[in-house]
Design an enzyme around this catalytic site. Sequence first.
Site, PDB file in Angstrom:
ATOM      1  N   LEU A 155      12.873  14.833   5.198  1.00 56.25           N
ATOM      2  CA  LEU A 155      11.763  13.977   4.508  1.00 56.25           C
ATOM      3  C   LEU A 155      12.731  13.327   3.052  1.00 56.25           C
ATOM      4  O   LEU A 155      13.687  13.827   2.721  1.00 56.25           O
ATOM      5  CB  LEU A 155      10.724  14.730   4.031  1.00 56.25           C
ATOM      6  CG  LEU A 155       9.849  15.175   5.209  1.00 56.25           C
ATOM      7  CD1 LEU A 155       9.008  16.501   5.289  1.00 56.25           C
ATOM      8  CD2 LEU A 155       9.025  14.200   5.892  1.00 56.25           C
ATOM      9  N   PRO A 156      11.833  12.449   2.413  1.00 49.80           N
ATOM     10  CA  PRO A 156      12.591  11.932   1.340  1.00 49.80           C
ATOM     11  C   PRO A 156      12.833  12.977   0.113  1.00 49.80           C
ATOM     12  O   PRO A 156      13.940  12.849  -0.291  1.00 49.80           O
ATOM     13  CB  PRO A 156      11.596  10.891   0.894  1.00 49.80           C
ATOM     14  CG  PRO A 156      10.666  10.462   2.078  1.00 49.80           C
ATOM     15  CD  PRO A 156      10.761  11.628   2.773  1.00 49.80           C
ATOM     16  N   THR A 192      17.390  16.222   1.223  1.00 50.90           N
ATOM     17  CA  THR A 192      18.048  16.593   0.189  1.00 50.90           C
ATOM     18  C   THR A 192      16.955  16.727  -1.170  1.00 50.90           C
ATOM     19  O   THR A 192      16.215  15.714  -1.571  1.00 50.90           O
ATOM     20  CB  THR A 192      18.953  15.208  -0.653  1.00 50.90           C
ATOM     21  OG1 THR A 192      20.054  14.924   0.607  1.00 50.90           O
ATOM     22  CG2 THR A 192      19.839  15.688  -1.758  1.00 50.90           C
ATOM     23  N   LYS A 202      25.363  19.631  -1.851  1.00 51.25           N
ATOM     24  CA  LYS A 202      25.083  18.385  -1.526  1.00 51.25           C
ATOM     25  C   LYS A 202      24.849  17.271  -2.630  1.00 51.25           C
ATOM     26  O   LYS A 202      25.064  16.194  -2.947  1.00 51.25           O
ATOM     27  CB  LYS A 202      23.715  18.292  -0.824  1.00 51.25           C
ATOM     28  CG  LYS A 202      22.977  16.970  -0.580  1.00 51.25           C
ATOM     29  CD  LYS A 202      23.928  16.057   0.490  1.00 51.25           C
ATOM     30  CE  LYS A 202      23.274  14.725   0.624  1.00 51.25           C
ATOM     31  NZ  LYS A 202      24.168  13.873   1.148  1.00 51.25           N
ATOM     32  N   LYS A 210      17.284   9.409  -6.730  1.00 48.60           N
ATOM     33  CA  LYS A 210      16.821  10.514  -6.820  1.00 48.60           C
ATOM     34  C   LYS A 210      17.826  11.713  -6.900  1.00 48.60           C
ATOM     35  O   LYS A 210      17.975  12.461  -7.769  1.00 48.60           O
ATOM     36  CB  LYS A 210      16.001  10.720  -5.596  1.00 48.60           C
ATOM     37  CG  LYS A 210      15.431  12.146  -5.562  1.00 48.60           C
ATOM     38  CD  LYS A 210      15.024  12.575  -3.621  1.00 48.60           C
ATOM     39  CE  LYS A 210      16.238  12.570  -2.964  1.00 48.60           C
ATOM     40  NZ  LYS A 210      16.240  13.009  -1.402  1.00 48.60           N
TER      41      LYS A 210
END
Length: 297
Positions: free
Chosen positions: A64-65, A95, A170, A245
């Site tokens: 998901l976002p 992430t 990440k 983000k």
Amino acid sequence: MKIAFIGLGNMGAPMAHNLLKAGHALTVFDLNTQAVGALVEAGATAAASPKEAAAGAETVITMLPAAAHVRHVLTAEDGVLAGIAKGVPIIDSSTIDPASAKALAALAAEHGNPFVDAPVSGGTGGAAAGTLTFMVGGSAAAFEQVRPVLSAMGKNLVHCGDTGAGQGAKICNNLVLGITMAGVAEAMSLGEALGIDPKVLGGIINTSTGRCWSSDTYNPFPGVIETAPSSRGYTGGFGTDLMLKDLGLAGDAAKSVRQPVYLGALAQQLYQTVSSKGDGKLDFSAVIKLYRKDGAA
Ligand code: NAD
């Protein structure tokens, strides 16, 4: 294995396809019915909610976002935790920030479910080819438990440490990526302004010390790399808003340990400008629009 897959976007859809190809039975959920339809056509079963998808699943995967979406999908009344059986592992490949990953892992543990953060690197091409790198945070036992499922979607599975460690790794990778893309965009635009053929310049960089993923796989100048998002109108890649983000996550993480991220902060402002101009949904290589003389891309 029966797998629930939630979040069928640029990354989730090709990852889910690879699970089907590997012979797993898939139940899928996404707010986008078109995305669900494409997976159903390939053999998956559609669920009406994350709860319904998780019921009867032996593994649940979310892609998901951002953290708020993952939290909602897991904890809503019709969310994953309302439908999942005890002991079934949850893999979050979105992430998000390490602190949210830890909080969600604690919630899952209360329900008797192992949780791993397993963000990925490799882009949409890597997702389609099944060659993603998974950076996994969680217990060694949970890592072993999810390894067979991850290996159907990626070729490099790395146990980074406890919960949140995968997200930490990440975030560091994407800090590099956000900076190198801006650097390549700057250099390619300077080359254009100096009258150098972009294909020639791209070829030189890609056989020289400037070579990086942003130059040889997602080169921001249209036509230099035929398979790059820049050669298809900056679609189908890694959204500018998602990079924005991630650079925000890097800034927050850096603040928490009082570590400077000079270039990351500057890169964040560049992607923020792209987003404020209305191009947040375009691949992040559209940052080159800030550099080319007429804003061309
Ligand atoms: P995307 O925006 O293409 O897809 C997200 C999907 O989630 C969409 O289909 C959307 O409809 C769905 N969704 C949103 N809210 C939902 C909800 N409440 N319930 C069900 N579905 C919901 O994003 P993406 O590019 O696939 O990226 C997903 C994650 O992976 C992000 O965290 C991103 O940072 C990360 N990531 C992306 C890439 C990339 O190259 N695109 C690479 C590595 C990591």
